[in-house]
Design a protein around this motif. Structure first.
Motif, PDB file in Angstrom:
ATOM      1  N   SER A  76      43.153  52.018  34.760  1.00 10.71           N
ATOM      2  CA  SER A  76      42.296  52.518  35.938  1.00 10.71           C
ATOM      3  C   SER A  76      42.078  51.037  36.301  1.00 10.71           C
ATOM      4  N   TYR A  77      41.976  50.742  37.033  1.00  9.85           N
ATOM      5  CA  TYR A  77      40.478  49.564  37.865  1.00  9.85           C
ATOM      6  C   TYR A  77      39.605  49.869  38.391  1.00  9.85           C
ATOM      7  N   THR A  78      38.040  49.393  37.959  1.00  9.18           N
ATOM      8  CA  THR A  78      36.941  50.049  39.042  1.00  9.18           C
ATOM      9  C   THR A  78      36.063  48.680  39.316  1.00  9.18           C
ATOM     10  N   SER A  94      41.619  51.056  30.802  1.00 10.13           N
ATOM     11  CA  SER A  94      40.861  51.017  31.654  1.00 10.13           C
ATOM     12  C   SER A  94      40.070  49.271  32.032  1.00 10.13           C
ATOM     13  N   HIS A 108      32.145  48.060  40.666  1.00 14.68           N
ATOM     14  CA  HIS A 108      31.104  49.088  40.518  1.00 14.68           C
ATOM     15  C   HIS A 108      29.568  47.996  40.455  1.00 14.68           C
ATOM     16  N   ALA A 129      32.281  52.274  45.521  1.00  8.52           N
ATOM     17  CA  ALA A 129      32.701  51.521  44.517  1.00  8.52           C
ATOM     18  C   ALA A 129      33.552  50.113  46.018  1.00  8.52           C
ATOM     19  N   TYR A 186      38.355  50.773  43.420  1.00 10.68           N
ATOM     20  CA  TYR A 186      38.483  51.812  42.865  1.00 10.68           C
ATOM     21  C   TYR A 186      40.140  52.238  42.723  1.00 10.68           C
ATOM     22  N   ASP A 187      40.559  52.151  41.975  1.00  7.91           N
ATOM     23  CA  ASP A 187      42.163  51.788  41.957  1.00  7.91           C
ATOM     24  C   ASP A 187      42.244  52.638  40.186  1.00  7.91           C
ATOM     25  N   ASP A 188      42.104  54.216  41.090  1.00  7.70           N
ATOM     26  CA  ASP A 188      42.019  55.086  39.619  1.00  7.70           C
ATOM     27  C   ASP A 188      43.581  55.405  39.033  1.00  7.70           C
ATOM     28  N   ALA A 216      36.194  48.213  33.815  1.00 10.49           N
ATOM     29  CA  ALA A 216      35.492  48.741  34.810  1.00 10.49           C
ATOM     30  C   ALA A 216      34.853  47.277  35.367  1.00 10.49           C
TER      31      ALA A 216
END
Length: 160
Positions: A40-42, A143, A44, A56, A59-61, A145
């Motif tokens: 995942s890549y987010t 991940s 925020h 966000a 938001y690439d989950d 974030a």
């Protein structure tokens, strides 16, 4: 206290450095390779996180959405956005092993931008909260974030 082997920290630092280089060179075909198959890549702002807001910037989950982001940058938005160059400065501040071959990593960042070869400006500051998996082939993000100190100085097109 960071307890690690030098090989593990070299793998993590190589991943952090490669990530910055890939984005600064806009080598979009290589960007997904920095992520594991399940990832995942987010992005925020800290304000939204503190207030419990799920909003966000990105938001690439899963991996398919990371691949979609590349397609949007290279095909969908091509010619419709004002392109800009970035320069990432990253400093790892924490690393802790949480499972075999899996690490939690935190790194501060500053990202500057330049449009049309004009003066550069500060795009964003903050930190990364990463889960990194290390294998014999190197390290990848499980991940990533991105935690922004504030809203970026301009609209975001490219990952941070």
């Amino acid at each position: 206290m960071i307890t690690e082997t030098s090989n593990e920290m070299r793998a993590i630092d190589a991943l952090l450095g490669c990530y910055a280089q890939v984005l600064d060179e806009q080598d979009w075909d290589r960007w997904p390779d920095l992520f594991a198959d399940e990832c995942s890549y987010t992005v925020h702002t800290l304000d939204n996180i503190r207030r419990g807001l799920p909003l966000a910037y990105m938001y690439d989950d899963n991996r398919a959405r990371i691949l979609d982001r590349v397609k949007f940058i290279t095909e969908v938005w091509a010619g419709t956005i004002e392109p800009y160059r970035t320069r990432h400065v990253t400093q790892r501040t924490h690393a802790a092993q949480v499972a075999e071959n899996r690490w939690e990593v935190r790194a501060n960042f500053h990202v500057s931008f330049t449009e049309n070869d004009s003066l550069s400006g500060l795009l964003a500051t903050g930190y990364y909260e990463d889960v990194v998996e290390i294998s014999v082939d190197g390290a990848q993000f499980v991940s990533r974030a991105v935690r922004l100190d504030s809203m970026p100085a301009r609209y975001l097109v490219y990952p941070l």
